[in-house]
Design an enzyme around this catalytic site. Structure first.
Site, mmCIF file in Angstrom:
data_model
loop_
_atom_site.group_PDB
_atom_site.id
_atom_site.type_symbol
_atom_site.label_atom_id
_atom_site.label_comp_id
_atom_site.label_asym_id
_atom_site.label_seq_id
_atom_site.Cartn_x
_atom_site.Cartn_y
_atom_site.Cartn_z
ATOM 1 N N LYS A 181 44.709 28.765 -19.414
ATOM 2 C CA LYS A 181 43.683 28.351 -20.368
ATOM 3 C C LYS A 181 43.041 29.602 -20.977
ATOM 4 C CE LYS A 181 39.194 26.572 -21.278
ATOM 5 N NZ LYS A 181 38.998 27.759 -22.178
ATOM 6 N N LEU A 185 37.544 30.980 -28.094
ATOM 7 C CA LEU A 185 37.292 31.902 -29.202
ATOM 8 C C LEU A 185 38.555 32.614 -29.673
ATOM 9 C CD1 LEU A 185 33.944 33.552 -28.018
ATOM 10 C CD2 LEU A 185 34.238 31.765 -29.748
ATOM 11 N N GLY A 234 36.052 36.657 -16.436
ATOM 12 C CA GLY A 234 34.984 36.234 -17.328
ATOM 13 C C GLY A 234 33.621 36.595 -16.772
ATOM 14 N N SER A 235 32.628 35.818 -17.139
ATOM 15 C CA SER A 235 31.249 36.121 -16.766
ATOM 16 C C SER A 235 30.968 35.758 -15.314
ATOM 17 C CB SER A 235 30.289 35.346 -17.669
ATOM 18 O OG SER A 235 30.324 33.957 -17.363
ATOM 19 N N THR A 238 30.006 31.890 -14.795
ATOM 20 C CA THR A 238 31.175 31.020 -14.822
ATOM 21 C C THR A 238 32.055 31.269 -13.613
ATOM 22 O OG1 THR A 238 31.117 31.046 -17.239
ATOM 23 C CG2 THR A 238 33.128 30.243 -16.209
ATOM 24 N N GLY A 239 32.170 32.534 -13.208
ATOM 25 C CA GLY A 239 32.956 32.858 -12.025
ATOM 26 C C GLY A 239 32.417 32.197 -10.776
ATOM 27 N N GLU A 256 37.682 38.345 -11.541
ATOM 28 C CA GLU A 256 37.354 39.630 -12.159
ATOM 29 C C GLU A 256 36.215 39.341 -13.117
ATOM 30 O OE1 GLU A 256 36.680 42.276 -14.444
ATOM 31 O OE2 GLU A 256 38.687 42.265 -15.348
ATOM 32 N N CYS A 290 34.653 44.585 -19.796
ATOM 33 C CA CYS A 290 33.942 44.333 -18.545
ATOM 34 C C CYS A 290 33.638 45.618 -17.784
ATOM 35 C CB CYS A 290 34.749 43.371 -17.668
ATOM 36 S SG CYS A 290 36.441 43.910 -17.371
ATOM 37 N N GLU A 389 24.586 43.006 -18.226
ATOM 38 C CA GLU A 389 25.693 43.274 -19.131
ATOM 39 C C GLU A 389 25.357 42.785 -20.541
ATOM 40 O OE1 GLU A 389 30.442 43.032 -18.445
ATOM 41 O OE2 GLU A 389 29.370 41.135 -18.217
#
Length: 495
Positions: A181, A185, A234-235, A238-239, A256, A290, A389
């Site tokens: 997935k 964006l 990702g963020s 969300t992680g 990650e 990141c 971040e």
């Protein structure tokens, strides 16, 4: 073969292009022009179910192939990516906004990733059945490495096809089937990659692609009980959600996540070299990295000279659409990301930070999510510009006198993805590399990344490692097979 524009409105499941169950679509924008460049299928839980079922059904046969057989598929995919590299790079620019030379570099690395894991897949055959040395000669024990099973792969928007390669290549090499997935964006190069797979000999169901949004597609994927592995980039928020979902069925998970990486520059360095690496560490890919070394700690003895040169050079960076020749700073990926960066810089100034250069949108662009290279000075330790971040071309700077203060401030962070050091003192660099709390430490440079070396962080920056042998191990389970070599009874009960 179906028309490519029509394929963008479909999902790739079980070796076929299929319409989403609810016929949903969403628009994809060129961030440099704010123009719609494609419509893409919007998957829901019903589509996720089909994709996971396809991966689940294909797992048994794919998991029994040899590493050499899988390597042949990986090399074929790598070659097809190389053949389409100019087209893929241009599409990455339109989708993500990054300058074309950066996109071309990404595409070269992505294809190379498949070649690298093809080699490791072949080596995996030789690693099977390794015998252990046991203290009791009556027993023998061998170690086998087996695929963990169907894997759900969720990737971000900052390096769309490269991040796909970092996950798909080792998963396939290990013998895992996959459901990918991409970010809503930047789904276009993932769709082109699915097109490459559709024209290859990869068995049906081994690779599946769903496009869509997190709540409708990402969450059902994370929660699906038939997936045995989740890999997410990702963020941090969300992680955490992905990890919580994985816990419901005790899935193997690798994460990650974000970073707020420090760059320690000591007063014994060449100023020009330091400025070059500082800029590379924060302005490459518009700072949407990141591992970006977004916190600069510069020793007082060199601070004025270095910051003066940094301000001069940052102001010269050519800004524009990623397809414009000579551009080195493209637009941010989306309007919300631009708004986040603008808000962060304003808040930093309200917190007491100084503005050395940048700090706003370039006046020459009527459209596009552009933001100037920005350097904030004397950023308070409790300012969100120092602690959180930003994911944009914004550098937060503090000066230090003593080495112990630099290390302390560098490590006072919930993140631990990367760190960088610049000094001509080799003993100091070796010592600090061990003291800094990070999964990756660069000495006299920032951001070089090699497929052969492990990638990942500590603390809230994630769990597990990608790339290198470690990336393959992410998708393998270790099985012990121990044999009693004697024919007579063991002798505990019957002796």
């Amino acid at each position: 073969m179906q028309d490519q524009d029509h394929q963008k409105c479909q999902l790739f499941i079980n070796g076929e292009w299929v319409d989403p169950a609810e016929k949903g679509r969403f628009e994809v924008l060129d961030p440099g022009k704010e123009e719609v460049i494609a419509e893409v299928a919007s998957a829901t839980s019903a589509d996720v179910q089909k994709a996971v079922e396809a991966a689940h059904e294909a797992q048994e046969s794919w998991g029994r192939t040899t590493g050499a057989e899988r390597a042949a598929h990986l090399r074929a995919i790598a070659q097809a990516m190389k053949d389409k590299a100019p087209e893929l790079a241009r599409l990455e620019v339109l989708d993500n906004g990054k300058p074309l030379p950066e996109a071309a570099w990404d595409l070269e690395d992505a294809a190379g990733c498949f070649d690298f894991y093809a080699d490791l897949a072949e080596e995996l055959d030789d690693r099977q059945g390794r015998e252990l040395e046991l203290p009791d000669a009556r027993f023998s024990s061998r170690i086998y490495l087996e695929p963990v099973g169907p894997a759900g792969l969720i990737i971000p928007w900052n390096y769309p096809l490269l991040m796909a390669a970092w996950k798909v290549a080792p998963a396939l090499a290990a013998g895992c089937t996959t459901v990918l997935k991409p970010s809503e964006l930047t789904p276009l190069t993932a769709l082109e990659f699915a097109g490459i797979v559709s024209r290859s000999d990869l068995p049906k169901g081994v690779f599946n692609l769903i496009t869509g949004f997190g709540p409708q597609a990402g969450a059902p994927l994370s929660e699906h009980p038939k997936l045995k592995k989740l890999a997410f980039t990702g963020s941090v928020p969300t992680g955490k959600g992905v990890m919580a979902a994985a816990a419901q069925s005790i899935k193997n998970v690798s994460l990650e996540l974000g970073g707020k990486s420090p760059f320690l520059v000591f007063d014994d360095v060449d100023v020009e070299a330091a400025v070059e690496w500082i800029m590379f560490g924060i302005f490459w890919n518009q700072g949407q990295v990141c591992s970006a070394t977004s916190r600069l700690l510069v020793q007082e003895g060199i601070a004025d000279q270095l910051l003066g040169r940094l301000a001069e050079e940052a102001a010269k960076i050519p800004i524009g659409h990623g397809l414009t020749e000579g551009v080195k700073l493209g637009p941010l990926v989306s309007a919300p990301q631009l708004a986040k960066v603008e808000k962060a810089v304003k808040q930093a100034q309200a917190d007491g930070a100084g503005l050395l250069t940048g700090g706003g949108r370039p006046a020459e662009f009527e459209k596009g999510y552009f933001y100037q290279p920005t350097v904030l000075t004397d950023v308070p330790l409790d300012s969100t510009a120092w602690t959180e971040e930003i994911f944009g071309p914004v550098l937060a700077v503090r000066t230090f006198k003593a080495e112990r203060d630099a290390v302390k401030w560098a490590n006072e962070s919930p993140y631990g993805l990367a760190a960088a050091i610049m000094t001509s003192d080799k003993e100091k660099s070796r010592r600090l590399a061990r003291e800094l709390e990070a999964g990756i430490v660069w000495v006299n440079c920032s951001q070089p990344t090699f497929t052969q070396a492990p990638w990942g962080g500590v603390k809230e920056s994630g769990i597990g490692r990608e790339l290198g042998q470690w990336g393959l191990d992410n998708y393998l389970e270790v099985k012990q097979v121990t044999t009693y070599e004697n024919q007579e009874p063991w002798g505990w009960y019957l002796g």
